[in-house]
Each structure stands twice: as structure tokens, then as C-alpha cells.
Motif scaffolding. Structure first.
Motif, PDB file in Angstrom:
ATOM      1  N   LEU A 104     -31.822  -3.445  -0.435  1.00  0.00           N
ATOM      2  CA  LEU A 104     -32.401  -4.556   0.319  1.00  0.00           C
ATOM      3  C   LEU A 104     -33.424  -5.323  -0.507  1.00  0.00           C
ATOM      4  O   LEU A 104     -33.507  -6.553  -0.419  1.00  0.00           O
ATOM      5  CB  LEU A 104     -33.061  -4.039   1.603  1.00  0.00           C
ATOM      6  N   VAL A 105     -34.193  -4.621  -1.303  1.00  0.00           N
ATOM      7  CA  VAL A 105     -35.203  -5.273  -2.142  1.00  0.00           C
ATOM      8  C   VAL A 105     -34.542  -6.087  -3.256  1.00  0.00           C
ATOM      9  O   VAL A 105     -34.987  -7.192  -3.593  1.00  0.00           O
ATOM     10  CB  VAL A 105     -36.165  -4.221  -2.736  1.00  0.00           C
ATOM     11  N   ALA A 106     -33.453  -5.541  -3.819  1.00  0.00           N
ATOM     12  CA  ALA A 106     -32.753  -6.239  -4.910  1.00  0.00           C
ATOM     13  C   ALA A 106     -31.875  -7.374  -4.403  1.00  0.00           C
ATOM     14  O   ALA A 106     -31.416  -8.204  -5.196  1.00  0.00           O
ATOM     15  CB  ALA A 106     -31.903  -5.238  -5.697  1.00  0.00           C
ATOM     16  N   GLY A 107     -31.633  -7.422  -3.089  1.00  0.00           N
ATOM     17  CA  GLY A 107     -30.794  -8.485  -2.543  1.00  0.00           C
ATOM     18  C   GLY A 107     -29.332  -8.341  -2.912  1.00  0.00           C
ATOM     19  O   GLY A 107     -28.639  -9.348  -3.131  1.00  0.00           O
ATOM     20  N   LYS A 108     -28.852  -7.105  -2.967  1.00  0.00           N
ATOM     21  CA  LYS A 108     -27.444  -6.867  -3.317  1.00  0.00           C
ATOM     22  C   LYS A 108     -26.569  -7.090  -2.094  1.00  0.00           C
ATOM     23  O   LYS A 108     -26.032  -6.169  -1.483  1.00  0.00           O
ATOM     24  CB  LYS A 108     -27.277  -5.456  -3.866  1.00  0.00           C
ATOM     25  N   VAL A 109     -26.418  -8.359  -1.753  1.00  0.00           N
ATOM     26  CA  VAL A 109     -25.671  -8.737  -0.556  1.00  0.00           C
ATOM     27  C   VAL A 109     -24.169  -8.680  -0.825  1.00  0.00           C
ATOM     28  O   VAL A 109     -23.713  -8.621  -1.974  1.00  0.00           O
ATOM     29  CB  VAL A 109     -26.070 -10.150  -0.099  1.00  0.00           C
ATOM     30  N   VAL A 110     -23.401  -8.730   0.257  1.00  0.00           N
ATOM     31  CA  VAL A 110     -21.941  -8.703   0.154  1.00  0.00           C
ATOM     32  C   VAL A 110     -21.448  -9.964  -0.536  1.00  0.00           C
ATOM     33  O   VAL A 110     -21.882 -11.076  -0.220  1.00  0.00           O
ATOM     34  CB  VAL A 110     -21.316  -8.593   1.565  1.00  0.00           C
ATOM     35  N   GLN A 111     -20.561  -9.782  -1.498  1.00  0.00           N
ATOM     36  CA  GLN A 111     -19.962 -10.898  -2.209  1.00  0.00           C
ATOM     37  C   GLN A 111     -18.496 -11.049  -1.791  1.00  0.00           C
ATOM     38  O   GLN A 111     -17.731 -10.089  -1.812  1.00  0.00           O
ATOM     39  CB  GLN A 111     -20.030 -10.655  -3.723  1.00  0.00           C
ATOM     40  N   TYR A 112     -18.117 -12.266  -1.414  1.00  0.00           N
ATOM     41  CA  TYR A 112     -16.722 -12.577  -1.113  1.00  0.00           C
ATOM     42  C   TYR A 112     -16.148 -13.353  -2.297  1.00  0.00           C
ATOM     43  O   TYR A 112     -16.883 -13.793  -3.190  1.00  0.00           O
ATOM     44  CB  TYR A 112     -16.621 -13.402   0.163  1.00  0.00           C
ATOM     45  N   SER A 113     -14.845 -13.512  -2.316  1.00  0.00           N
ATOM     46  CA  SER A 113     -14.225 -14.234  -3.424  1.00  0.00           C
ATOM     47  C   SER A 113     -13.204 -15.237  -2.906  1.00  0.00           C
ATOM     48  O   SER A 113     -12.600 -15.052  -1.843  1.00  0.00           O
ATOM     49  CB  SER A 113     -13.551 -13.263  -4.399  1.00  0.00           C
ATOM     50  N   PHE A 114     -13.039 -16.297  -3.673  1.00  0.00           N
ATOM     51  CA  PHE A 114     -12.039 -17.324  -3.383  1.00  0.00           C
ATOM     52  C   PHE A 114     -11.430 -17.742  -4.711  1.00  0.00           C
ATOM     53  O   PHE A 114     -12.149 -18.073  -5.653  1.00  0.00           O
ATOM     54  CB  PHE A 114     -12.681 -18.531  -2.694  1.00  0.00           C
ATOM     55  N   THR A 115     -10.102 -17.729  -4.781  1.00  0.00           N
ATOM     56  CA  THR A 115      -9.414 -18.022  -6.037  1.00  0.00           C
ATOM     57  C   THR A 115      -8.705 -19.361  -5.969  1.00  0.00           C
ATOM     58  O   THR A 115      -7.908 -19.611  -5.050  1.00  0.00           O
ATOM     59  CB  THR A 115      -8.393 -16.924  -6.376  1.00  0.00           C
ATOM     60  N   GLN A 124      -3.289 -28.258  -1.537  1.00  0.00           N
ATOM     61  CA  GLN A 124      -3.223 -26.801  -1.469  1.00  0.00           C
ATOM     62  C   GLN A 124      -4.619 -26.188  -1.479  1.00  0.00           C
ATOM     63  O   GLN A 124      -4.878 -25.188  -0.806  1.00  0.00           O
ATOM     64  CB  GLN A 124      -2.396 -26.265  -2.636  1.00  0.00           C
ATOM     65  N   VAL A 125      -5.525 -26.780  -2.231  1.00  0.00           N
ATOM     66  CA  VAL A 125      -6.909 -26.309  -2.262  1.00  0.00           C
ATOM     67  C   VAL A 125      -7.544 -26.425  -0.881  1.00  0.00           C
ATOM     68  O   VAL A 125      -8.152 -25.482  -0.367  1.00  0.00           O
ATOM     69  CB  VAL A 125      -7.737 -27.101  -3.296  1.00  0.00           C
ATOM     70  N   LEU A 126      -7.407 -27.588  -0.262  1.00  0.00           N
ATOM     71  CA  LEU A 126      -8.008 -27.817   1.050  1.00  0.00           C
ATOM     72  C   LEU A 126      -7.415 -26.878   2.097  1.00  0.00           C
ATOM     73  O   LEU A 126      -8.124 -26.365   2.969  1.00  0.00           O
ATOM     74  CB  LEU A 126      -7.812 -29.274   1.466  1.00  0.00           C
ATOM     75  N   MET A 127      -6.123 -26.618   1.998  1.00  0.00           N
ATOM     76  CA  MET A 127      -5.483 -25.716   2.947  1.00  0.00           C
ATOM     77  C   MET A 127      -6.010 -24.293   2.787  1.00  0.00           C
ATOM     78  O   MET A 127      -6.304 -23.602   3.780  1.00  0.00           O
ATOM     79  CB  MET A 127      -3.960 -25.729   2.738  1.00  0.00           C
ATOM     80  N   ALA A 128      -6.157 -23.856   1.538  1.00  0.00           N
ATOM     81  CA  ALA A 128      -6.661 -22.503   1.282  1.00  0.00           C
ATOM     82  C   ALA A 128      -8.106 -22.357   1.743  1.00  0.00           C
ATOM     83  O   ALA A 128      -8.496 -21.315   2.271  1.00  0.00           O
ATOM     84  CB  ALA A 128      -6.537 -22.179  -0.206  1.00  0.00           C
ATOM     85  N   LEU A 129      -8.900 -23.392   1.560  1.00  0.00           N
ATOM     86  CA  LEU A 129     -10.292 -23.348   2.010  1.00  0.00           C
ATOM     87  C   LEU A 129     -10.377 -23.193   3.533  1.00  0.00           C
ATOM     88  O   LEU A 129     -11.184 -22.417   4.050  1.00  0.00           O
ATOM     89  CB  LEU A 129     -11.027 -24.620   1.580  1.00  0.00           C
ATOM     90  N   LYS A 130      -9.541 -23.925   4.240  1.00  0.00           N
ATOM     91  CA  LYS A 130      -9.554 -23.852   5.695  1.00  0.00           C
ATOM     92  C   LYS A 130      -9.168 -22.470   6.204  1.00  0.00           C
ATOM     93  O   LYS A 130      -9.599 -22.057   7.286  1.00  0.00           O
ATOM     94  CB  LYS A 130      -8.601 -24.897   6.268  1.00  0.00           C
ATOM     95  N   GLN A 131      -8.373 -21.753   5.437  1.00  0.00           N
ATOM     96  CA  GLN A 131      -7.892 -20.437   5.854  1.00  0.00           C
ATOM     97  C   GLN A 131      -8.856 -19.314   5.496  1.00  0.00           C
ATOM     98  O   GLN A 131      -8.632 -18.163   5.866  1.00  0.00           O
ATOM     99  CB  GLN A 131      -6.526 -20.163   5.219  1.00  0.00           C
TER     100      GLN A 131
END
Length: 352
Positions: A104-115, A124-131
Motif C-alpha cells: 500500500l505504501v509503494a502504491g503497487k496497484v493492479v495493472q491492466y493491459s491493452f494491446t 478496429q482500435v476504437l472497437m477494441a477500446l469499447k470492449q
């Protein structure tokens, strides 16, 4: 009386010492017992300004933390209670109390990814972002023509401007912020590659190199062929020959493309039809990766001016039209319909 007082004080000291020792022993044991989380772990959200005591008591109510006062004690003694960072956290099985506090002190929050994938179009980019449910959606209703103003970027056309890569982000990140990162990455990569380009290339600026890279990206997925294909296109530009590349025709067709290119499609003029128009198309036709950008700026030397797909994603290259037409007859001639496979033939004058 004094004797009784001394006995009482002595007894009190013994009791206090015992309690203190017991607390220290309990504290030591507590530090070695992992938090009680399910096999898949536990997700928690900490809002900005939340006191550490509120966090521990909330987790205690959920059964995650036993004896929260001990962890609060540790946080106060180490001066960490006021250094907790907000965000979404994942408590993995086996996490010890001290490790949880440090997280909590280091701020090791959950990381998500988007490719972002090489060869994708803006649509296709906009469609993937919406999903992507982990991104905060702010671009709803925005199409490709409106995208760059929405991102507060100066380019008129969005196609090709987002660097294909895997981007990590935290919950609450907007789709707009992610695309701005992807644009900055493409701008940086393109500028670096442009500074290292070969001499004598037929590009007036780095944007034209980006356009060429997007064509190379759509033409082949075979790494060792990219520079050779770039060499063909560069030589054609230098000789004043039309590029005659199917991916540009397909891009110009838009939704009318059904998976096949016909003779009439090659003859129907659009601003992207490189069979009917000289030079490069007006914009990129997809997002090129770094390898395609490098190939556009470092084309292979040689004399080939044509290439045709042989199957399996590879091509055969020819220096003369006669050689090329023979290759077309051998590998691709199949009537009036040409199915696009990212590997079309060039300058096809063979009869159907």
C-alpha cells in the motif's frame, strides 16, 4: 502499608511485563500468518484520503485481517500509516501483513493491459477500446474522422498514428489517455527512425514514410521479406511507376470490400487506389509496427519491381514484367476474383 504498596507495585510490574511480553509474542506470531484471502486473491479499492485504520477495520469485517490493531500498530511505529496510496490492489494468497502494508505504501496497484495489434485500422482500435471493461470510456460515439480533435491532437487523419504495443494501465484510466500514450509512442518511434533513415529515399517527410510502412505492414507478415518489399515499392516510386498494391485498394473500398478484389475494383478510382493513381495514398492504411517502419526507411537493395504471393505468407520477387506474369500464372491466377490474404500480386497483366 509501604510493604503492601511495594508488593502491589511489584505485582503490577509483573503483570505489565507479562502483558507486554504477550503482546510482543502475539505481534511476532501475527507477522508470520498470511492474510486470509481466497485462492484467487482479494481485490480492494482504496479511495484517496482513506485512513489506514478504516482500511484495516473494513478488511477485518470481511475476515481478511485478524487483529487489525496489530497492523495499525506496526504502521504507526514505522511512520507508514499516513503514506498509504489510493488505488486498486490485489492481495495474493500467502501475503503477510507487513507485505500488505508495504504494498500500500509503494502504491503497487493492479495493472491492466491493452494491446494494439500491428496492421489494425482505426476502426478496429476504437472497437477494441469499447470492449475493454477496465478502461473508462470517454470516446463513445466518436468515429475515425472525429478522433484526433477528441484527443486534442493536430493531425487531421487518425489512421496509422497509434503505435502497436501492449500498454499497461490502472483502473480509472480513460480510453483517451491510452490513445494519447500510443500516439506519443508512435511519434517518438517514427522520429527516431526518420533520423536514422537511408539516404536518397523518395519521401518528402516522415509522414510519407509512415504511409509506406503501413502498406508494408499489410503486405506481409514475414519478417525477412519486409525490407525486400520496401525495396520494390521504393524503386517503383523512384521510377515513376504506380505502386499497384491491393491493400490500398481495399482500404479505399471501405465497407464495400467483401473479402475479394475484382478487376472492376482495381479500375475503380478512389484516392487510395494505387492502380489508378501515382505515388503514395494520402494517409496510412493501418498501424505499422516498428519493423515495418524500419523497413520503409531501410529498404533492401536490388532490381526487383514486382512480387506475387506464393502461399504460406511468402512471395516471389521479379525484376521484369515477363518474369512477374509467369509467377502470377503459376501462383495466383484464378479467374476474375482475387481473394485478399495480405499478400497480393503486383502489376498483374496476365489474362484471367
Amino acid at each position: 502499608m509501604r510493604s503492601l504498596l511495594r508488593k502491589f507495585l511489584g505485582f503490577s510490574i509483573i503483570i505489565v511485563s507479562f502483558l507486554l511480553g504477550w503482546q510482543l509474542w502475539e505481534y511476532d506470531v501475527y507477522q508470520e500468518v498470511p492474510l486470509n484471502v481466497p485462492a484467487q486473491g482479494q481485490r480492494i479499492d482504496i479511495l484517496p484520503g482513506t485512513p489506514f485504520k478504516v482500511i484495516t477495520r473494513s478488511l477485518a469485517e470481511k475476515g481478511v485481517i485478524n487483529k487489525p490493531h496489530l497492523l495499525e500498530w506496526r504502521a504507526r511505529l514505522q511512520g507508514k500509516a499516513g503514506k498509504i496510496q489510493a488505488g486498486e490492489y490485489h492481495i495474493a494468497p500467502g501475503t503477510l501483513p507487513a507485505e500488505f502494508l508495504d504494498m500500500l505504501v509503494a502504491g503497487k496497484v493492479v495493472q491492466y493491459s491493452f494491446t494494439l495489434v500491428e496492421g489494425w485500422s482505426v476502426q478496429q482500435v476504437l472497437m477494441a477500446l469499447k470492449q475493454n471493461a477496465n478502461l473508462t470510456q470517454t470516446l463513445a460515439g466518436i468515429d475515425a474522422r472525429q478522433l484526433m480533435p477528441a484527443l486534442e491532437l493536430e493531425q487531421a487523419h487518425a489512421e496509422g498514428w497509434f503505435f502497436p504495443d501492449t500498454y499497461h494501465f490502472v483502473r480509472g484510466t480513460t480510453d483517451k489517455a491510452l490513445l494519447q500514450r500510443a500516439y506519443a509512442s508512435m511519434r517518438r518511434q517514427l522520429d527516431e527512425q526518420w533520423q536514422q533513415r537511408e539516404k536518397g529515399l523518395p519521401y518528402n517527410n516522415s509522414y510519407e514514410a509512415l504511409i509506406m510502412a503501413s502498406i508494408i505492414e499489410k503486405e506481409t507478415g514475414v519478417p525477412e521479406e519486409r525490407q525486400e518489399i520496401a525495396g520494390v515499392f521504393v524503386r517503383r516510386l523512384q521510377k515513376g511507376m504506380r505502386l499497384q498494391t491491393d491493400p490500398t485498394v481495399i482500404y479505399g473500398m471501405g465497407e464495400a470490400y467483401d473479402g475479394n478484389i475484382r478487376r472492376k475494383d482495381l479500375r475503380t478510382d478512389t484516392s487510395y487506389n494505387t492502380y489508378t493513381r501515382n505515388g503514395l495514398p494520402p494517409t496510412p492504411i493501418a498501424m505499422p509496427g516498428l519493423a515495418a517502419i524500419h523497413a520503409a526507411l531501410h529498404p533492401a537493395a536490388g532490381d526487383s519491381l514486382y512480387f506475387v504471393a506464393t502461399g504460406g505468407g511468402k512471395h516471389v520477387f521479379s525484376a521484369t514484367l515477363e518474369e512477374h506474369n509467369a509467377a502470377v500464372i503459376k501462383y495466383q491466377l484464378n479467374g476474375n476474383r482475387r481473394k485478399f490474404s495480405s499478400n497480393p500480386d503486383k502489376h498483374n497483366k496476365a489474362k484471367p
